[in-house]
Scaffold this motif. Structure first.
Motif, PDB file in Angstrom:
ATOM      1  N   ASP A   2      24.064  14.261 -46.568  1.00 26.38           N
ATOM      2  CA  ASP A   2      23.280  13.203 -47.104  1.00 26.38           C
ATOM      3  C   ASP A   2      21.904  13.278 -47.175  1.00 26.38           C
TER       4      ASP A   2
ATOM      5  N   ARG B  67      16.021  13.074 -44.735  1.00 28.81           N
ATOM      6  CA  ARG B  67      14.715  12.490 -45.243  1.00 28.81           C
ATOM      7  C   ARG B  67      14.383  11.816 -43.609  1.00 28.81           C
ATOM      8  N   GLU B  68      14.852  11.103 -42.988  1.00 26.54           N
ATOM      9  CA  GLU B  68      14.768  10.710 -41.809  1.00 26.54           C
ATOM     10  C   GLU B  68      14.715  11.537 -40.626  1.00 26.54           C
TER      11      GLU B  68
ATOM     12  N   THR C 196       9.467   2.812 -41.924  1.00 31.84           N
ATOM     13  CA  THR C 196       9.641   2.737 -43.379  1.00 31.84           C
ATOM     14  C   THR C 196       8.880   1.882 -43.836  1.00 31.84           C
TER      15      THR C 196
ATOM     16  N   THR D 216      12.439   2.787 -50.438  1.00 36.62           N
ATOM     17  CA  THR D 216      13.695   3.217 -51.324  1.00 36.62           C
ATOM     18  C   THR D 216      13.881   2.522 -52.460  1.00 36.62           C
TER      19      THR D 216
ATOM     20  N   GLU E  94      19.283  11.087 -47.628  1.00 28.76           N
ATOM     21  CA  GLU E  94      18.804  10.158 -46.684  1.00 28.76           C
ATOM     22  C   GLU E  94      18.686  10.461 -45.092  1.00 28.76           C
TER      23      GLU E  94
END
Length: 203
Positions: A125, A130-131, A186, A191, A127
């Protein structure tokens, strides 16, 4: 007539029986006067050390001719030792070869299993990635800020630590590019922005 000179340099006069050290010349050219030795005095240099000839001969026999019969014994021991050692080493080598062969087989089977399972694990994934990257950047940024505070307090830093402090702005930029603020939180609508940019690229 003077007798032989002793180790201490004492000469005995044959006619009178007097003992003395004759006069001698020093290195600087001056003469050293003759010294009379009182009767009965024996300097330590002239005292004979007791030597046991039998013990000395026994001690030196190995140096002169070697211990009788020792050469044959050594040869026998080396032959026996080498054969026993070579057998032992041969067994060890065989055991190592077997162990290596079994290891190789295990590695091959493990690789085949991994290659069979690989397609399932390949789906990652973006995401999550990225995290994960943002987390590592946040950690580095926190360390760099702590070092900067130490530097501001007047504490001396190592060259590697100074390099970390210099990279603070770079780390903030990278976090910003991933959609996080300087504290690692964030950003609002980050997003949405990334989705919009993706849509614009498709259009």
């Amino acid at each position: 007539m003077p007798s032989e000179i002793t180790n201490a340099g004492i000469v005995t006069d044959g006619s009178s029986g007097e003992r003395h050290i004759p006069e001698s010349l020093r290195a600087d050219g001056s003469t050293r006067k003759a010294i009379k030795i009182r009767p009965g005095y024996r300097p330590p240099e002239d005292v004979e050390v007791y030597k046991n000839r039998t013990a000395e001969a026994f001690r030196d026999r190995g140096r002169r001719m070697g211990i009788p019969g020792a050469t044959g014994l050594k040869e026998e021991q080396s032959e026996q030792g080498s054969s026993a050692a070579s057998n032992k080493n041969a067994k060890r080598r065989e055991a190592r070869k077997k162990a290596k062969a079994t290891e190789d087989n295990d590695v091959v089977t493990k690789e085949t299993k991994d290659s069979a399972e690989a397609p399932k694990g390949e789906e990652v994934d973006p995401e999550v990635e990225r995290e994960k990257k943002a987390r590592s950047l946040k950690k580095k940024l926190k360390q760099a800020k702590e070092l900067k505070n130490k530097k501001d307090d007047g504490e001396a830093l190592l060259p590697e630590q100074i390099a970390k402090v210099i990279k603070i702005n770079e780390l903030i930029r990278e976090l910003d590019a991933l959609g996080f603020d300087a504290d690692g939180e964030t950003k609002p609508n980050s997003t949405d922005k990334s989705l919009n940019t993706q849509k614009e690229g498709k259009d």
